[in-house]
Every structure is written in structure tokens, then in C-alpha cells.
Design a protein around this motif. Sequence first.
Motif, short mmCIF file in Angstrom:
data_model
loop_
_atom_site.label_atom_id
_atom_site.label_comp_id
_atom_site.label_asym_id
_atom_site.label_seq_id
_atom_site.Cartn_x
_atom_site.Cartn_y
_atom_site.Cartn_z
N CYS A 235 0.85 -1.20 0.00
CA CYS A 235 0.00 0.00 0.00
C CYS A 235 0.88 1.25 0.00
O CYS A 235 1.96 1.26 0.59
CB CYS A 235 -0.92 0.01 1.21
N TYR B 269 0.82 4.04 1.53
CA TYR B 269 1.11 4.72 2.78
C TYR B 269 1.91 3.84 3.75
O TYR B 269 2.34 4.32 4.81
CB TYR B 269 -0.20 5.13 3.47
N GLN C 230 -10.34 0.52 6.50
CA GLN C 230 -9.70 1.80 6.13
C GLN C 230 -10.69 2.86 5.67
O GLN C 230 -10.68 3.97 6.17
CB GLN C 230 -8.59 1.61 5.08
N LEU D 133 -4.86 5.35 -0.98
CA LEU D 133 -4.11 4.49 -0.06
C LEU D 133 -3.52 3.25 -0.74
O LEU D 133 -2.78 2.51 -0.11
CB LEU D 133 -5.03 4.04 1.09
N ARG E 173 -5.16 0.64 -1.54
CA ARG E 173 -5.80 -0.56 -1.05
C ARG E 173 -6.50 -1.27 -2.20
O ARG E 173 -7.13 -0.64 -3.05
CB ARG E 173 -6.84 -0.23 0.02
N THR F 241 -7.01 10.92 4.98
CA THR F 241 -6.36 10.63 3.70
C THR F 241 -6.53 11.83 2.76
O THR F 241 -7.60 12.45 2.73
CB THR F 241 -6.99 9.39 3.05
N LEU G 76 -4.11 9.28 9.62
CA LEU G 76 -3.07 8.84 8.70
C LEU G 76 -1.75 9.56 9.01
O LEU G 76 -1.72 10.78 9.18
CB LEU G 76 -3.48 9.13 7.26
N LEU H 254 3.14 7.38 -1.03
CA LEU H 254 2.23 8.49 -0.75
C LEU H 254 3.01 9.75 -0.37
O LEU H 254 2.64 10.87 -0.77
CB LEU H 254 1.25 8.11 0.37
#
Length: 405
Positions: free
Chosen positions: A43, A45, A153, A163, A165, A195, A223, A231
Motif C-alpha cells: 500500500c 502509505y 480503512q 491508499l 488498497r 487521507t 493517517l 504516498l
Amino acid sequence: MAGAQPDGEAVPDDGSLPLAALDGVGSVALSAYLHVPFCTSRCGYCDFNTYTPSELGGLTIDDHLVATHREIDLAARVLGDEALTLSTVFVGGGTPSLLTAAQFGELLDHLRSSFGLAGDAEVTTEANPESTTPALLDGLLEVGVNRLSLGMQSARPHVLAVLDRKHTPGRALEVVDQARTAGFDDISLDLIMGTPGESIDDWRASLDQALSVEPDHLSCYSLIVEEGTRLAARIRRGEVVWPSDDDHADKYLLTEQVLTDAGFVNYEVSNWARPRDGHPHRSRHNLAYWQGHHWWGFGPGAHSHVGGVRWWNHKHPRRYGAALAEGRTPGAGREVLDDEQRRVERVLLELRLADGLPLSVLTETERERVGDPADRGLAVVSDDRLVLTLRGRLLADAVIRDLLD
């Protein structure tokens, strides 16, 4: 890549602890954390110690589990007969749901034979929605896992996309229903607020969707973007905009309002539980960290704490496994905390809890400063404990910083 490990002194090859640390092992609850460092993709982040297949050069989950079982044997030798039975076990990652139920069962059986599991032990695994199936859920219950922690999330597709995901917004909710059908009665959902690109309405929708399946516990984390992640690079290039502190605060206050109205109780700054059926549904494993209990972290990069000694394992699974194959500790470094360091850690951790911090933990000069956060509405003194208010939770780090000598 995960962040750098702390500096520290060398860990003895046999992993042994100072006698003073072992003196207190039998009087404080013992927990186990098992780290599964595998993910099918990373991911954007994520700064955790996890690895995709291309980063492991052929190392398999089976190879990793061989090493983990060796570390369980090492821990049993180091702690000896002084260790209490395990009160909590937590399998985290990474993606623990990439393991089979049989592999979970082998790990739990090994822990049980080496230490014993308390009759009411809390045994949690994290799980990724896309790799969790009804068959796996049935198998987890059968081998002794009794608490499920799912990474939801967000309920908004564009937030999940930022993110990186891979699951769809509704997949985590489907897994909660499947887990209830299987027989799980202790289910937690993880949400991430703040986010880039997430509006207050987006966050409200995530809370509402999570509540729609009636979880027992919610972790709602702001976050944090670490350097070295994708990110962080996107924010630096201006592709996405980092939200303001006010945005984070507004979402936190909304969280408290929505979850309180739904019957949840905040017990740690970022964690809420819904008491029912005589069960508080708080994460006993996380409370063990916040309350300074003993725990042994198994796996690459895992951290441990026993009797004022804190140590951490080599991060890469190959180096971790090689050390254990050679009969050596996988520990990369350790700290032996003095009384003052342990006291400061109590302040840092316990003030985040709804029960607050005993004033007796503070020095005389620190107690003299208690009036400042109290006058500013950030804390109250109740039954000789310092307890953060809702406003104080928003500024917890600053309150602690201003309080300590």
C-alpha cells in the motif's frame, strides 16, 4: 521500506536477559505478538516491515514459519519456568490471512505447549478483506483464534485508491457478516482518517458503513505519512494535498460523536469499544502494551519487552531466519531501561488511556504543572488520576511534552 531501527546495545547470542529482568516475569501478564511480513502488494502509505514476493528472492511463508517456530523455542529457553501462561496472542503483519488455518493452529499449539494459554486468552489475528474466506474463518475458530481485526480503512473508492488498497469498499463489511456466521463474537474494524482527498462527508460515510455491520470494536487512526513511502512522494510532488490539522481535528470530533451515539466507549485515544453481553470488547493485547506488561514479539522486525528490557529483531526475513538457523538470537539490538525511562514511558502510554495516569507516577515538579492543562480544559484530575478531556485527546502529544520534566 520500513523505517530505520533504533540504536542499542548488542543482544547476547543466546538471547539471554539480565537476571533482574527475569525476576519480575512471573508477576506480570505475558503476551505474544507474531509478525507475518508478507503482502501480495504494498500500500502507498505503508511503512510497516512487510515484503512482496519480488522482494524476498524466493523465501516462502513455510521458510518464515520454520524460523518463527525456532524463535518460540528460543523464547521458552530464555524465559524458562518463570513465565506465566500467555494472556493474549496477536498475529499481525503484513497479511496474516495469507496463512492457512492449519499454519495458525501449528503456531498456537507451539505457544500452548511452550508457555500455556490462559483459559480466557484473547487470540487475535489481523486479516485483509480480499484474502479472507468463509473457509478460513471456520478454520481459524477451530484452531483457537477468537478475535478478528479487519482492515477496512475507508468506505469510499477514491480514498482506498489514494491508499493503494486493493479491496472494494464493501468487502470488509461482507467479511464481518461471514465472520458472524462462522461464530466470531469479537470483531474489530480499522479505519484511517485524514487521507488526502477525503472530505468530512467521506469520513462520516466510512463510520456509518462500519457501524452498519455492528462491530464490537473500532480503531480510528489519523493517517501518518512516513518518508520513503509512495504516498509521501506523491504529496511532495503536489499530486495530492495533505489535509490541515483542523481537518484531522474535525474528523476526530465527529468520530467521538458518532461512535458515542452508537454506544461505543473511547478507552484509548484512537480506540473505541462497544460493551455488550458482559464483555467490554476492548483489545486486551493492545492494553498490554499501553499498561507496560511483558510481551515477546516473534518474527522479523518484531519488538519485545520483558522486565524493563526492550529489544528488536533483524528486519529482513532472510537475516532473521539465518540467525535462528545458526542457533543464535534474531535480536538486532536492545535497551535496558532504567527506572526513570520506565517512568517516562508510563506517562507517555497511560495518559492516552481513558482511565488516565496516577498522579503518583509524576515527579513533584510535574505535579505542579498539572494545573496548566486542567485550566486549559485539556485534562481533569479525578480520584488522584490525570485524565485527558476530549480536547486534550486532540493535543495528547503536546500535553505530555509540556508535562514532563
